[in-house]
Motif scaffolding. Structure first.
Motif, PDB file in Angstrom:
ATOM      1  N   ALA A  63       0.840  -1.208   0.000  1.00  0.00           N
ATOM      2  CA  ALA A  63       0.000   0.000   0.000  1.00  0.00           C
ATOM      3  C   ALA A  63       0.872   1.254   0.000  1.00  0.00           C
ATOM      4  CB  ALA A  63      -0.930   0.000   1.210  1.00  0.00           C
ATOM      5  N   VAL A  64       1.964   1.209   0.740  1.00  0.00           N
ATOM      6  CA  VAL A  64       2.886   2.355   0.771  1.00  0.00           C
ATOM      7  C   VAL A  64       3.564   2.496  -0.589  1.00  0.00           C
ATOM      8  CG1 VAL A  64       4.934   3.337   1.872  1.00  0.00           C
ATOM      9  CG2 VAL A  64       3.225   2.145   3.254  1.00  0.00           C
ATOM     10  N   ARG A  65       3.986   1.389  -1.161  1.00  0.00           N
ATOM     11  CA  ARG A  65       4.600   1.430  -2.495  1.00  0.00           C
ATOM     12  C   ARG A  65       3.623   1.996  -3.518  1.00  0.00           C
ATOM     13  NH1 ARG A  65       7.981  -4.243  -2.972  1.00  0.00           N
ATOM     14  NH2 ARG A  65      10.001  -3.279  -2.565  1.00  0.00           N
ATOM     15  N   ASN A  66       2.372   1.602  -3.414  1.00  0.00           N
ATOM     16  CA  ASN A  66       1.347   2.132  -4.312  1.00  0.00           C
ATOM     17  C   ASN A  66       1.179   3.635  -4.135  1.00  0.00           C
ATOM     18  OD1 ASN A  66      -0.026   0.885  -6.341  1.00  0.00           O
ATOM     19  ND2 ASN A  66      -1.429  -0.200  -4.990  1.00  0.00           N
ATOM     20  N   ALA A  67       1.221   4.101  -2.893  1.00  0.00           N
ATOM     21  CA  ALA A  67       1.090   5.534  -2.621  1.00  0.00           C
ATOM     22  C   ALA A  67       2.256   6.306  -3.233  1.00  0.00           C
ATOM     23  CB  ALA A  67       1.017   5.784  -1.116  1.00  0.00           C
ATOM     24  N   ILE A  68       3.436   5.724  -3.184  1.00  0.00           N
ATOM     25  CA  ILE A  68       4.622   6.373  -3.763  1.00  0.00           C
ATOM     26  C   ILE A  68       4.467   6.493  -5.281  1.00  0.00           C
ATOM     27  CG2 ILE A  68       7.094   6.050  -4.218  1.00  0.00           C
ATOM     28  CD1 ILE A  68       7.268   4.838  -1.364  1.00  0.00           C
ATOM     29  N   LEU A  69       3.853   5.496  -5.883  1.00  0.00           N
ATOM     30  CA  LEU A  69       3.701   5.485  -7.342  1.00  0.00           C
ATOM     31  C   LEU A  69       2.484   6.298  -7.785  1.00  0.00           C
ATOM     32  CD1 LEU A  69       4.616   1.813  -8.227  1.00  0.00           C
ATOM     33  CD2 LEU A  69       5.945   3.862  -8.710  1.00  0.00           C
ATOM     34  N   SER A  70       2.501   7.582  -7.450  1.00  0.00           N
ATOM     35  CA  SER A  70       1.461   8.477  -7.951  1.00  0.00           C
ATOM     36  C   SER A  70       1.588   8.502  -9.477  1.00  0.00           C
ATOM     37  CB  SER A  70       1.664   9.877  -7.368  1.00  0.00           C
ATOM     38  OG  SER A  70       2.893  10.414  -7.829  1.00  0.00           O
ATOM     39  N   PRO A  71       0.576   8.985 -10.182  1.00  0.00           N
ATOM     40  CA  PRO A  71       0.637   8.933 -11.655  1.00  0.00           C
ATOM     41  C   PRO A  71       1.923   9.506 -12.259  1.00  0.00           C
ATOM     42  CG  PRO A  71      -1.563   9.518 -10.973  1.00  0.00           C
ATOM     43  CD  PRO A  71      -0.723   9.475  -9.719  1.00  0.00           C
ATOM     44  N   ILE A  72       2.387  10.638 -11.751  1.00  0.00           N
ATOM     45  CA  ILE A  72       3.590  11.244 -12.338  1.00  0.00           C
ATOM     46  C   ILE A  72       4.838  10.414 -12.042  1.00  0.00           C
ATOM     47  CG2 ILE A  72       4.060  12.810 -10.413  1.00  0.00           C
ATOM     48  CD1 ILE A  72       4.864  14.893 -12.547  1.00  0.00           C
ATOM     49  N   VAL A  73       4.941   9.880 -10.826  1.00  0.00           N
ATOM     50  CA  VAL A  73       6.088   9.039 -10.473  1.00  0.00           C
ATOM     51  C   VAL A  73       6.009   7.723 -11.254  1.00  0.00           C
ATOM     52  CG1 VAL A  73       7.264   7.845  -8.585  1.00  0.00           C
ATOM     53  CG2 VAL A  73       6.310  10.125  -8.204  1.00  0.00           C
ATOM     54  N   PHE A  74       4.814   7.193 -11.393  1.00  0.00           N
ATOM     55  CA  PHE A  74       4.617   5.953 -12.151  1.00  0.00           C
ATOM     56  C   PHE A  74       5.126   6.110 -13.582  1.00  0.00           C
ATOM     57  CE2 PHE A  74       2.063   3.341 -15.020  1.00  0.00           C
ATOM     58  CZ  PHE A  74       2.272   2.086 -14.487  1.00  0.00           C
ATOM     59  N   LEU A  75       4.787   7.225 -14.220  1.00  0.00           N
ATOM     60  CA  LEU A  75       5.246   7.455 -15.599  1.00  0.00           C
ATOM     61  C   LEU A  75       6.762   7.550 -15.673  1.00  0.00           C
ATOM     62  CD1 LEU A  75       2.570   9.985 -16.894  1.00  0.00           C
ATOM     63  CD2 LEU A  75       2.878   7.591 -17.571  1.00  0.00           C
ATOM     64  N   ALA A  76       7.356   8.208 -14.681  1.00  0.00           N
ATOM     65  CA  ALA A  76       8.818   8.330 -14.663  1.00  0.00           C
ATOM     66  C   ALA A  76       9.472   6.968 -14.471  1.00  0.00           C
ATOM     67  CB  ALA A  76       9.242   9.293 -13.555  1.00  0.00           C
ATOM     68  N   VAL A  77       8.911   6.167 -13.587  1.00  0.00           N
ATOM     69  CA  VAL A  77       9.444   4.819 -13.354  1.00  0.00           C
ATOM     70  C   VAL A  77       9.302   3.989 -14.623  1.00  0.00           C
ATOM     71  CG1 VAL A  77       9.010   2.661 -12.106  1.00  0.00           C
ATOM     72  CG2 VAL A  77       9.106   4.820 -10.851  1.00  0.00           C
TER      73      VAL A  77
END
Length: 131
Positions: free
Chosen positions: A51-65
């Motif tokens: 759940a914490v990892r999911n919170a870190i992966l907000s849409p903008i961070v997800f795209l960067a990753v």
């Protein structure tokens, strides 16, 4: 995709974003591996690690990753530091400026360089118009 968020980033998110007393929870736990520390902190916080990892992966961070970049992504007052598409750590923007300032020059120096670049671009554009 959750595996692209390091355990260190999970710990720093709990500490720096959620403001939980992570340092207190980890007193005397230096011998533990990072994944064990993250699990312990999440357990104390009452949150699943994923759940914490999911919170870190907000849409903008997800795209960067997903794009596999290395660098920093600023979002909601925090900086997510990435290396080859993995989130390494999370810190407040002011902390990022302070720690990275020594590596890349002070923020003031950066502003001065940016102003010089803009001034030089304007000068070159003006010369191009004259010709």
């Amino acid at each position: 995709m959750l595996d692209r968020v390091s355990y260190h980033a999970v710990i720093r998110y709990l500490d720096r974003v959620l403001g939980l007393p992570v340092d207190e929870w980890l007193v005397g736990m230096d011998h533990l591996a990072e994944d064990r520390k993250a699990r312990l902190c999440c357990q104390r916080a009452g949150l699943p690690v994923d759940a914490v990892r999911n919170a870190i992966l907000s849409p903008i961070v997800f795209l960067a990753v997903r794009s596999g970049i290395s660098g920093a992504v600023k979002h909601d007052g925090f900086v997510f530091v990435l290396q080859r598409g993995s989130v390494l750590t999370v810190m407040p923007q002011r902390m990022y400026v302070r720690t990275m300032g020594s590596r890349y020059g002070s923020p003031r120096e950066h502003q001065d360089r940016s102003k010089k670049r803009r001034k030089e671009r304007r000068r070159l554009l003006a010369l191009a118009e004259v010709e």
